[in-house]
Design a protein around this motif. Sequence first.
Motif, PDB file in Angstrom:
ATOM      1  N   SER A  40       0.759  -1.110  -0.142  1.00  0.00           N
ATOM      2  CA  SER A  40       0.073  -0.015  -0.061  1.00  0.00           C
ATOM      3  C   SER A  40       0.808   1.379   0.017  1.00  0.00           C
ATOM      4  N   PHE A  41       1.963   1.163   0.713  1.00  0.00           N
ATOM      5  CA  PHE A  41       3.014   2.401   0.814  1.00  0.00           C
ATOM      6  C   PHE A  41       3.323   2.710  -0.806  1.00  0.00           C
ATOM      7  N   ILE A  42       3.590   1.666  -1.576  1.00  0.00           N
ATOM      8  CA  ILE A  42       4.227   2.166  -2.755  1.00  0.00           C
ATOM      9  C   ILE A  42       3.008   1.808  -4.247  1.00  0.00           C
ATOM     10  N   LEU A  43       1.967   1.456  -4.022  1.00  0.00           N
ATOM     11  CA  LEU A  43       1.006   1.075  -4.866  1.00  0.00           C
ATOM     12  C   LEU A  43       1.010   1.878  -6.091  1.00  0.00           C
ATOM     13  N   PHE A 280      -4.874   7.938   4.325  1.00  0.00           N
ATOM     14  CA  PHE A 280      -3.695   9.149   4.063  1.00  0.00           C
ATOM     15  C   PHE A 280      -2.303   8.882   4.433  1.00  0.00           C
ATOM     16  N   TRP A 281      -2.166   8.181   5.551  1.00  0.00           N
ATOM     17  CA  TRP A 281      -0.914   7.765   6.125  1.00  0.00           C
ATOM     18  C   TRP A 281      -0.471   6.521   5.548  1.00  0.00           C
ATOM     19  N   GLY A 308       9.011   3.144  10.414  1.00  0.00           N
ATOM     20  CA  GLY A 308       8.831   3.914  11.401  1.00  0.00           C
ATOM     21  C   GLY A 308       7.327   3.707  11.818  1.00  0.00           C
ATOM     22  N   ILE A 309       6.585   3.654  10.841  1.00  0.00           N
ATOM     23  CA  ILE A 309       4.921   3.352  11.171  1.00  0.00           C
ATOM     24  C   ILE A 309       4.899   1.928  11.882  1.00  0.00           C
ATOM     25  N   GLY A 310       5.536   0.871  11.694  1.00  0.00           N
ATOM     26  CA  GLY A 310       5.504  -0.303  12.421  1.00  0.00           C
ATOM     27  C   GLY A 310       5.888   0.142  13.800  1.00  0.00           C
ATOM     28  N   VAL A 311       7.240   0.824  14.218  1.00  0.00           N
ATOM     29  CA  VAL A 311       7.671   1.249  15.317  1.00  0.00           C
ATOM     30  C   VAL A 311       6.647   2.193  16.240  1.00  0.00           C
ATOM     31  N   GLY A 384       2.507   9.066  12.695  1.00  0.00           N
ATOM     32  CA  GLY A 384       1.357   8.384  12.020  1.00  0.00           C
ATOM     33  C   GLY A 384       1.098   7.245  12.602  1.00  0.00           C
ATOM     34  N   GLY A 385       2.132   6.259  12.886  1.00  0.00           N
ATOM     35  CA  GLY A 385       1.768   5.018  13.474  1.00  0.00           C
ATOM     36  C   GLY A 385       1.354   4.889  14.897  1.00  0.00           C
TER      37      GLY A 385
END
Length: 468
Positions: A40-43, A280-281, A308-311, A384-385
């Motif tokens: 989804s980040f790069i789709l 959005f994120w 960063g989102i995962g952390v 964001g995460g």
Amino acid sequence: MDSPKSSISSETTTRRFELLCIMMLTFGQLCIMTGYDSQSFILESVIHSIHEKEPERISPYAGYYGQAVCYLAYVTACLFSPSFLYATSAKTTLLISSICFTSFPLGFLFTNSYYYYFSSALNGIGFAFYYTGNGGYITSHSTRQTIESNVSLSWSLGCCCMIVGSIIMAIITSVTQEAAPEILDVLNATMGASVSGHGIERRFGDSEIYLLFSVFAAISSLAIFTFMLLPSQDVSNCIEPSEKLVSFKNGMKLMADTLTSSKMFKLAPTFLLTGIHTSFWLSIFPTTLTFNMHNSKLIYLPAIYGFGIGVGETIMGLIISTLSKRIKDFGLKPTMLIGCVLTTIFCFVAFLSTPFNATVTPSHEDPLLFQPNRVTVFLVAMIGGMSDCCLCSVRSVICALAMPKRRAQAFSVSKIYQSLGSCVIFFISPFLNLYHYVFGIPILCLLAGIFFFRQAGQTQVMERKLTQ
């Protein structure tokens, strides 16, 4: 009469069986979400790269439109997924969801518009079935004493999917992009005049696309085998047995009653906020990192952002879990307030560091204040995460407390509103710029906060009356 020693041994065996079931469920979630969240980040950027090479193959905005189709299917499937769970079982529901998730990345091995949109719809159905099956399986394999620890364990380990996905993206990028700086220098030299000397956007080559989505498909397929091997037997004294006493028809009636409940209407802004902010994120903002021509040589930004989102998700999950044990009802109003503040901060930083038109097209415009780099991207991803973790947590808590006799239906209704918000945003995203998101989402935060606080207060009053 059982001796104390045999009773303790039985409890230990039951707890081990619970942990085995929860760990297998969590591993399956890790497999399907590693592929989905990472891609989804790069789709949209990947779709744009394919369109640049073969314009007739797929639309340049298919990344956004495909996710809109996904969430539209999600909305539809949420209407009947609880009834499907009643008619079959949690294990069957989870197995079908894993097949749906695996079908999507396979399409990028032979990119075709028709299969792409078809698999996007299957992905949406997989979403609805997974979350319904997940809740059903956890409640049938947890007791009242272990449900909180089991949910926390599943959530914490499940959040690692974005960390795993970011590592995979970084490795594949390093393997396939060794010559990228030299190629970009040549392209920038030949195209510099047309883009004011700022370079071209980050592009994905065929080998990188094939490797990324092959790995995502392989990892997703592991969930199929994991869910096939899930133990079906319930634990003793479980919260809700897997054998349902509600027919498919009665389940649909319960769903209709919940959908028209005044409580759900009051919480609708919160659910819509969760869906729009997720869009959005998860997709739109990371697309700007790739479409920003100033970042053309920062080829690891998508991986850094995912990490960063995962952390952020993991850290906030641990904070909420810890403080909820010490502060009564911390998972309601305090968590909602923190989530809204963090969401607003996320939008503000995006506003300062992102070209206004980079949400839909490669841009060489300058941001308002500063250009993103590896450190700022990691920090904003953490915010964001953390904000997403807060909003998702309060949604789960309020659904469980506001409608204790219709938890499955309340959760499905919340996902209907959430996916409806995401669906609308993705459909109209080609016509929106950055300002629509960074100003619209904070306004929705304010509206959602007002209605959520009102409903949370009423729920707390109801609980006090029941316990008196």
